[in-house]
Design an enzyme around this catalytic site. Structure first.
Site, PDB file in Angstrom:
ATOM      1  N   SER A  76       1.650 -11.066  -1.026  1.00 55.20           N
ATOM      2  CA  SER A  76       2.259 -10.318   0.070  1.00 55.20           C
ATOM      3  C   SER A  76       2.792  -8.973  -0.404  1.00 55.20           C
ATOM      4  O   SER A  76       3.108  -8.776  -1.585  1.00 55.20           O
ATOM      5  CB  SER A  76       3.413 -11.125   0.678  1.00 55.20           C
ATOM      6  N   ASN A  89       5.686  -7.723   0.383  1.00 54.22           N
ATOM      7  CA  ASN A  89       7.095  -7.850   0.004  1.00 54.22           C
ATOM      8  C   ASN A  89       7.238  -8.230  -1.466  1.00 54.22           C
ATOM      9  O   ASN A  89       8.024  -7.630  -2.205  1.00 54.22           O
ATOM     10  CB  ASN A  89       7.792  -8.881   0.891  1.00 54.22           C
ATOM     11  N   THR A  90       6.472  -9.234  -1.897  1.00 57.12           N
ATOM     12  CA  THR A  90       6.542  -9.646  -3.301  1.00 57.12           C
ATOM     13  C   THR A  90       5.995  -8.556  -4.209  1.00 57.12           C
ATOM     14  O   THR A  90       6.544  -8.292  -5.288  1.00 57.12           O
ATOM     15  CB  THR A  90       5.769 -10.953  -3.515  1.00 57.12           C
ATOM     16  N   GLU A 109      -2.565  -6.248  -5.368  1.00 61.08           N
ATOM     17  CA  GLU A 109      -3.375  -6.336  -4.145  1.00 61.08           C
ATOM     18  C   GLU A 109      -2.514  -7.032  -3.111  1.00 61.08           C
ATOM     19  O   GLU A 109      -2.183  -8.206  -3.256  1.00 61.08           O
ATOM     20  CB  GLU A 109      -4.669  -7.106  -4.413  1.00 61.08           C
ATOM     21  N   CYS A 155      -6.638 -11.309   3.488  1.00 66.49           N
ATOM     22  CA  CYS A 155      -5.945 -10.023   3.468  1.00 66.49           C
ATOM     23  C   CYS A 155      -6.730  -8.948   4.210  1.00 66.49           C
ATOM     24  O   CYS A 155      -6.153  -7.970   4.684  1.00 66.49           O
ATOM     25  CB  CYS A 155      -5.657  -9.595   2.042  1.00 66.49           C
TER      26      CYS A 155
END
Length: 492
Positions: free
Chosen positions: A221, A223-224, A243, A277
């Site tokens: 993600s 955020n991570t 990615e 994704c």
């Protein structure tokens, strides 16, 4: 014993973890996370193994990797079932994932030679050489949507280049990570070359905080990914490949064959239950009667998509999401879009409480302002209408992400314009957004990441270039620079 460190299976000393099938609730895997001390142990094992592994010939490393490919082939049915049961995806799709893992081996070997092999050019007084050297110890963070294929796209090229690795699968797919590691064990990797640490956030934070790490390769993600970028900021000596997904637009400008365009859209938006994704999150549809007809047909066909279990017969197009929580997050996002003024065309429905079986949702957002530029990781498609193609491109680029973008149109001129103006790493024409060539770079710009993971261009960030000027003998140049005097005269 669910950790593989320095050639031994050991028991994690961290929190206990249970993995269940996201649809049936069946217990599939039980174990313990790696604690910080065990993460450090894995790093020391990888560091100790690095010099000998890096000094092997490329051919010796290739033999081990090709042995792994053969084991994938002979264990394909078993690994397919493990991935399908753990992720909730249908058997047919898990089988394609294992096939992709096998195919990436040969592609990665070829990519190493094309992208990062050795080159030599002769000069009048010697030669100029280019070689590539491995970074050292790399951490690989795997995602849950393709728990075999996507980490494989980092691990294989990194091993071929001569790196040693600490692999942390997603905490949602520990069983798949362990199953793949057992095949690597059978392939005969020397102890410490590839290590497995299971765990969630605490394990990941301990891994990314290791001072003796030379790089981190991440798929997951945004955020991570942003957190990892902040954590490693100020450490340019470490390679960081990210990615991170996308808020991807699909432009339907003109569809002579409406069913073909609907099929492409469903493949783009709802395959893998929307958990790719590259999935289309935003459908940009030209205003007018043809657009109306297309949208009506899309809703009609999409509402026939019924998620099923991994082993249902006949096989379903989509299975469950990775967890019931993930499915509920999609439903919550849909409710929030409705509250903002969105008009629901097809409501996503959780088929049964306690499961992750979620039907696709479609919601029109034309005229709604303030829609968050976020990736909803599931089968939820938002629709906007546009009046002209320039407006469509502006809408497509109106995102901080830049992974994939697609166009349905018979006009090559419009695709050429999109190629010039689109901000995306993958731009497709009359092809699903979720389709990508294995021999092409994969990845995006902006919040979608930096490097290009998954085999072909992964070779670029798994090794660094070393340039050399070489001569097998040293002689004084025939012509000296001004001011240099090598005569035998004694200076008085």
């Amino acid at each position: 014993m669910t950790l593989w460190i320095n050639g031994d299976w050991i028991t994690g000393q961290g929190a206990s973890r249970v993995k269940r099938n996201p649809v049936s609730g069946e217990v599939l895997w039980q174990g313990n996370d790696a604690d910080a001390a065990q993460v450090g142990l894995a790093c020391r094992a990888a560091r100790a193994a690095f010099p000998r592994w890096a000094r092997l010939s490329f051919g010796d490393r290739q033999v081990r990797v090709e042995r792994f490919a053969a084991l994938l082939e002979s264990n394909k049915a078993e690994l397919t079932a493990i991935i399908a049961r753990e992720t909730g995806k249908p058997r047919w799709e898990a089988a394609t994932e294992v096939t992709a893992m096998i195919n990436k081996i040969a592609i990665s070997i070829k990519a190493y030679h094309v992208r990062t092999g050795e080159q030599r050019s002769e000069m009048p007084d010697g030669a100029a050489s280019l070689r590539h050297r491995p970074h050292g110890v790399l951490a690989v963070f795997g995602p849950y949507n393709f728990p075999g294929h996507l980490p494989n796209g980092h691990i294989v090229p990194a091993l071929l280049a001569g790196n040693t690795i600490i692999f942390k699968p997603s905490e949602l797919t520990p069983w798949s990570g362990e199953a793949v590691m057992r095949l690597w064990q059978q392939a005969g990797l020397p102890p410490g070359v590839l290590n497995l640490v299971q765990g969630g956030r605490e394990t990941g934070q301990a891994l990314s905080a290791l001072e003796d790490l030379d790089g981190l390769l991440f798929t997951g993600s945004a955020n991570t990914g942003y957190q990892l970028h902040r954590q490693l900021s100020g450490q340019p000596e470490k390679i960081l490949a990210l990615e991170m997904g996308g808020n991807n637009p699909l432009i339907i400008d003109e569809a002579a064959d409406i069913d073909a365009a609907v099929h492409l859209t469903i493949q783009s938006a709802f395959v893998t239950a929307g958990q790719r994704c590259t999935c289309a999150r935003r459908l940009l549809l030209k205003s007018g009667a043809q657009g109306d007809a297309f949208l009506a047909r899309l809703v009609a066909v999409s509402q026939r998509l019924t998620p099923g279990t991994w082993d249902d017969e006949p096989q379903p197009f989509i299975g469950g999401l990775i967890s019931e929580q993930a499915a509920q997050q999609v439903v919550t996002a849909w409710h929030e879009l409705e509250a903002m003024g969105g008009r629901t065309l097809l409501a996503p429905r959780l088929l049964q409480a306690g499961t992750s079986l979620l039907t696709p949702g479609i919601i029109e957002m034309t005229g709604v302002t303030g829609v968050p530029d976020e990736e909803v990781f599931g089968p939820l498609l938002r629709v906007w209408r546009y009046d002209n193609f320039d407006e469509a491109i502006r809408m497509a680029n109106n995102t901080r992400f830049g992974l994939s973008c697609g166009l349905v149109s018979p006009e090559r001129e419009k695709f050429d314009q999109l190629l010039l103006e689109a901000r995306a790493g993958i731009v497709n024409w009359n092809k699903p957004l979720t389709g990508a060539a294995s021999t092409a770079p994969f990845g995006g710009i902006g919040a979608s990441g930096n490097h290009r993971p998954s085999a072909w261009y992964a070779a670029d960030y798994c090794a660094w270039p070393m340039a050399s000027l070489e001569s097998d003998s040293l002689t004084l140049p025939a012509t000296l620079n001004p001011g240099l005097d090598f005569s035998d005269e004694v200076v008085r």
